[in-house]
Design an enzyme around this catalytic site. Sequence first.
Site, PDB file in Angstrom:
ATOM      1  N   ARG A   1      -4.347  -5.584   4.376  1.00  0.00           N
ATOM      2  CA  ARG A   1      -3.100  -5.707   5.120  1.00  0.00           C
ATOM      3  C   ARG A   1      -2.454  -7.035   4.730  1.00  0.00           C
ATOM      4  NH1 ARG A   1      -3.383  -1.034   5.933  1.00  0.00           N
ATOM      5  NH2 ARG A   1      -3.259   0.111   7.904  1.00  0.00           N
TER       6      ARG A   1
ATOM      7  N   GLU B   1       6.540  -5.208   5.290  1.00  0.00           N
ATOM      8  CA  GLU B   1       6.712  -4.231   4.207  1.00  0.00           C
ATOM      9  C   GLU B   1       7.978  -3.427   4.464  1.00  0.00           C
ATOM     10  OE1 GLU B   1       3.209  -1.809   3.970  1.00  0.00           O
ATOM     11  OE2 GLU B   1       1.911  -3.479   3.433  1.00  0.00           O
TER      12      GLU B   1
ATOM     13  N   HIS C   1       2.536  -0.478  -1.039  1.00  0.00           N
ATOM     14  CA  HIS C   1       1.440   0.119  -0.245  1.00  0.00           C
ATOM     15  C   HIS C   1       1.074   1.489  -0.818  1.00  0.00           C
ATOM     16  CE1 HIS C   1      -0.484  -0.339   3.974  1.00  0.00           C
ATOM     17  NE2 HIS C   1      -1.284   0.343   3.174  1.00  0.00           N
TER      18      HIS C   1
END
Length: 342
Positions: free
Chosen positions: A258, A287, A306
């Site tokens: 993360r 993000e 991601h």
Amino acid sequence: MFFEVIIGLRFPNIMEGGKLPWLLVNEIGGIRGILHSHVPFLKKHFHLITMKEFLEDKKDVGKKVQAIYLWWHKPVINKELLQSLPNLKVIANSGVGMDHLDLKLVASFGVKMANTPRAVSSSTADTGMALLLASARRLVEVHNISISPSMEYCEADILGVKVAGATLGIIGMGSIGYKVALRAKAFEMNILYHNRTRRKAQEEQAVSAIYCKRIDSLLQQADFVMVVVSLTPQTHKLIGKRELELMKPTATLINISRGAVVDQEALVAALQTGVIGAAALDVTSPEPLPRDHPLLKLKNVIITPHLGIKTDKASYMITEEAVENILAALSGLPLPSEVLPS
């Protein structure tokens, strides 16, 4: 088909007809919606209801919803939503990380929670190794050179780092970290790892991994450091200024956990001043990053959006695992991947 048979055997009462349980999803398609290709499978087991449909008739629909399937953290789970779903039994998350959920709040409503660890480990490990290799061999830089009009470059400027024989330090040796180690062994890397609990001797031997009780020892020795931990209060900014300064000036930091596990301001400074050599990040905080963020302007950084589990097969396996957890909860059976509040 095999999974359908297993589902039928495990949950015969649900599969034998009658009214399907209502499943709330954010939307179908779009940026944060479940994939269209998953809809036929989900509709075999549930009556699907989107957030838009729910909000148009909250009072009536809210009583019927028994489960929520979170796809990329949506819909947002808060107290207001939980109060409007009096018959909610379970929330299934697409992926492993649960840091976007207030687990204690959800549990206080008597709602069970589950994630999908079995489906994500291989694809996420693949992403980690892909980032390591891309950074080591400077693939993004040389791609840009290859498509440039002039194709002019100095060979000394594109020399990469040899992976075979290099040392990889894995921080977090859970299922994903261990699969990273399996892949790294195939690339003839030396493997160090740091974890809350040490792996069994035979597991270490299988990947030729050496346990580092102190994270400092790993950071000082590794040519590549890969972060593979869950985001918790204890791991928030686990990699900060002090940890970066312990790393080799030629080392590469790879983050597939993360974004908030790494202090991004400290990382920017470390990359700009040569404290470490490079970074490869599949996760950031937030993000996506603001378009003027300094990380986006550095040549020694690779950032992907991601990607972790984003393959067609892995995404479908995630939905299958989520369905298995939901049906177990609705049948009063143990959830295969239940997550409890700490």
